[in-house]
Design a protein around this motif. Structure first.
Motif, short mmCIF file in Angstrom:
data_model
loop_
_atom_site.label_atom_id
_atom_site.label_comp_id
_atom_site.label_asym_id
_atom_site.label_seq_id
_atom_site.Cartn_x
_atom_site.Cartn_y
_atom_site.Cartn_z
N ARG A 193 0.84 -1.20 0.00
CA ARG A 193 0.00 0.00 0.00
C ARG A 193 0.87 1.26 0.00
O ARG A 193 0.59 2.23 -0.68
CB ARG A 193 -0.89 -0.03 1.23
N GLU A 194 1.95 1.21 0.77
CA GLU A 194 2.86 2.36 0.86
C GLU A 194 3.53 2.64 -0.48
O GLU A 194 3.66 3.79 -0.90
CB GLU A 194 3.91 2.12 1.94
N GLU A 195 3.95 1.60 -1.18
CA GLU A 195 4.59 1.77 -2.49
C GLU A 195 3.62 2.33 -3.51
O GLU A 195 3.96 3.19 -4.31
CB GLU A 195 5.17 0.44 -2.98
N ARG A 196 2.37 1.86 -3.49
CA ARG A 196 1.35 2.41 -4.41
C ARG A 196 1.13 3.88 -4.11
O ARG A 196 1.01 4.70 -5.02
CB ARG A 196 0.04 1.63 -4.27
N ARG A 197 1.10 4.25 -2.82
CA ARG A 197 0.92 5.65 -2.43
C ARG A 197 2.08 6.49 -2.92
O ARG A 197 1.90 7.59 -3.45
CB ARG A 197 0.81 5.74 -0.91
N ARG A 198 3.30 5.99 -2.77
CA ARG A 198 4.47 6.74 -3.24
C ARG A 198 4.42 6.96 -4.74
O ARG A 198 4.75 8.04 -5.22
CB ARG A 198 5.75 5.97 -2.90
N ARG A 199 4.04 5.93 -5.49
CA ARG A 199 3.98 6.08 -6.94
C ARG A 199 2.91 7.09 -7.35
O ARG A 199 3.11 7.85 -8.27
CB ARG A 199 3.70 4.73 -7.61
N ARG A 200 1.76 7.05 -6.67
CA ARG A 200 0.69 7.99 -7.01
C ARG A 200 1.14 9.41 -6.72
O ARG A 200 0.90 10.33 -7.49
CB ARG A 200 -0.56 7.65 -6.21
N ARG A 201 1.83 9.60 -5.60
CA ARG A 201 2.27 10.94 -5.22
C ARG A 201 3.41 11.46 -6.07
O ARG A 201 3.71 12.64 -6.03
CB ARG A 201 2.69 10.95 -3.75
N ALA A 202 4.04 10.61 -6.85
CA ALA A 202 5.17 11.02 -7.67
C ALA A 202 4.73 11.64 -8.99
O ALA A 202 5.56 12.12 -9.74
CB ALA A 202 6.09 9.82 -7.94
N THR A 203 3.44 11.65 -9.28
CA THR A 203 2.98 12.18 -10.55
C THR A 203 2.87 13.71 -10.51
O THR A 203 2.65 14.31 -9.45
CB THR A 203 1.60 11.61 -10.93
N ALA A 204 3.02 14.32 -11.65
CA ALA A 204 2.95 15.78 -11.75
C ALA A 204 1.56 16.29 -11.40
O ALA A 204 1.43 17.33 -10.72
CB ALA A 204 3.34 16.23 -13.15
N LYS A 205 0.52 15.59 -11.83
CA LYS A 205 -0.84 16.02 -11.53
C LYS A 205 -1.09 16.02 -10.02
O LYS A 205 -1.71 16.92 -9.49
CB LYS A 205 -1.87 15.10 -12.19
N TYR A 206 -0.61 14.99 -9.34
CA TYR A 206 -0.81 14.91 -7.89
C TYR A 206 -0.08 16.06 -7.20
O TYR A 206 -0.64 16.70 -6.31
CB TYR A 206 -0.30 13.57 -7.34
N ARG A 207 1.16 16.33 -7.61
CA ARG A 207 1.92 17.41 -6.97
C ARG A 207 1.25 18.75 -7.19
O ARG A 207 1.17 19.59 -6.28
CB ARG A 207 3.35 17.43 -7.51
N THR A 208 0.74 18.98 -8.40
CA THR A 208 0.06 20.24 -8.71
C THR A 208 -1.21 20.38 -7.87
O THR A 208 -1.46 21.45 -7.30
CB THR A 208 -0.29 20.31 -10.20
N ALA A 209 -1.98 19.31 -7.79
CA ALA A 209 -3.22 19.35 -7.00
C ALA A 209 -2.90 19.57 -5.53
O ALA A 209 -3.57 20.35 -4.85
CB ALA A 209 -4.00 18.06 -7.19
#
Length: 135
Positions: A65-81
């Motif tokens: 679960r932690e690795e999936r969270r890290r990958r999701r947070r690594a996206t540009a869209k997530y960082r912008t949001a």
């Protein structure tokens, strides 16, 4: 923007470019076919529309679960949001301090106070008002 339940992960495509478009659709591999080929293309595009989400789910099942969270947070869209949400939060926080500051008596009235000074002055002012009410 991404909602909190949406994920976007940059993973390699499920099929390599060297594979035929028809390899999993029962087509002729791009050789001849005419009308059958166009029908196969239509079927493939429909079946491929459902594949990416399933492929991502299958690729992510082995991750924690932690690795999936890290990958999701690594996206540009997530960082912008996230940056947008944080900016809105900080603005609301600062507005609340400004409103509190307007309620506190100081000399001079327009004196610029830090956030900690505003909090300390508010504590003192509330204590003073309680004392006035008790007398």
């Amino acid at each position: 923007m991404l909602n909190s339940d949406q994920t976007e992960i940059d993973l390699p495509p499920a099929h390599s470019e060297s594979e035929s478009v028809f390899s999993d659709c029962g087509g002729s591999g791009g050789r001849g076919g005419g009308a059958e080929e166009s029908v196969a293309i239509g079927l493939c595009s429909q079946s491929r529309a459902a594949e990416p989400g399933e492929a991502v789910k299958k690729d992510l099942q082995h991750l924690s679960r932690e690795e999936r969270r890290r990958r999701r947070r690594a996206t540009a869209k997530y960082r912008t949001a996230h940056a947008t949400r944080e900016r809105i939060r900080v603005e609301a926080f600062n507005m609340a301090f400004a409103e509190l500051r307007k309620l506190l008596p100081t000399l001079p009235p327009d004196k610029k106070l830090s956030k900690i000074e505003i909090l300390r002055l508010a504590i003192c002012y509330i204590s003073y008002l309680n004392h006035v009410l008790d007398v």
